[in-house]
Design an enzyme around this catalytic site. Structure first.
Site, PDB file in Angstrom:
ATOM      1  CG  HIS A   1      -1.996   0.979   1.234  1.00  0.00           C
ATOM      2  ND1 HIS A   1      -2.048   1.983   2.178  1.00  0.00           N
ATOM      3  CD2 HIS A   1      -3.077   1.157   0.436  1.00  0.00           C
ATOM      4  CE1 HIS A   1      -3.119   2.729   1.957  1.00  0.00           C
ATOM      5  NE2 HIS A   1      -3.760   2.254   0.903  1.00  0.00           N
TER       6      HIS A   1
ATOM      7  CG  ASP B   1      -7.159   3.410  -0.429  1.00  0.00           C
ATOM      8  OD1 ASP B   1      -6.000   3.219  -0.007  1.00  0.00           O
ATOM      9  OD2 ASP B   1      -7.765   4.483  -0.275  1.00  0.00           O
TER      10      ASP B   1
END
Length: 136
Positions: free
Chosen positions: A34, A64
């Site tokens: 991420h 996300d």
């Protein structure tokens, strides 16, 4: 602040290189991926015609959504759940993506005031827009 047992989950990272992970390896691996998202808008920065007014970086919805999937599939259920709830539910962040213009929100969470479903103007050209992330 970095979540205990991780080196990548939180603001920045504490790793001595991209291969180093904390004791909650699966959760930390999700956070590392991420953190390395290539499509982001820094705090108070602009990109794709959008301005990020938040005090933290916002990422593409693709990054996300992959982060959310990764945490859900993690074997580190306690740490992944804590990280997921903090990022997706407590922070109430938004992501961005290229999509048809939003006409209205179809379903809105009454407790967190978060949009869940949208109606789009599918005959108009796509544009980058902010979307509420799903709760964890």
């Amino acid at each position: 602040i970095i979540f205990p047992g991780t080196l990548w989950c939180g603001n920045g990272n504490l790793a001595n290189g991209t291969n180093q992970l904390g004791s909650w390896k699966e959760t930390d691996s999700c956070c590392r991926t991420h953190d390395m998202c290539p499509d982001l808008i820094e705090a108070h920065g602009s990109k794709h015609g959008l301005t990020n007014a938040a005090d933290y970086t916002r990422l593409s919805c693709e990054c996300d959504e992959e982060f959310r999937r990764c945490l859900h599939n993690s074997g580190d259920t306690v740490s992944a759940g804590f990280v997921g709830r903090t990022y997706f539910t407590v922070l109430h962040t938004q992501c961005f993506r290229l999509d048809y213009p939003i006409v209205k929100c179809k379903v809105k969470s009454t407790i967190l005031h978060r949009s869940k479903c949208y109606d789009f103007e599918t005959f108009a050209p796509k544009k980058y827009q902010w979307f509420d992330v799903l709760q964890y």
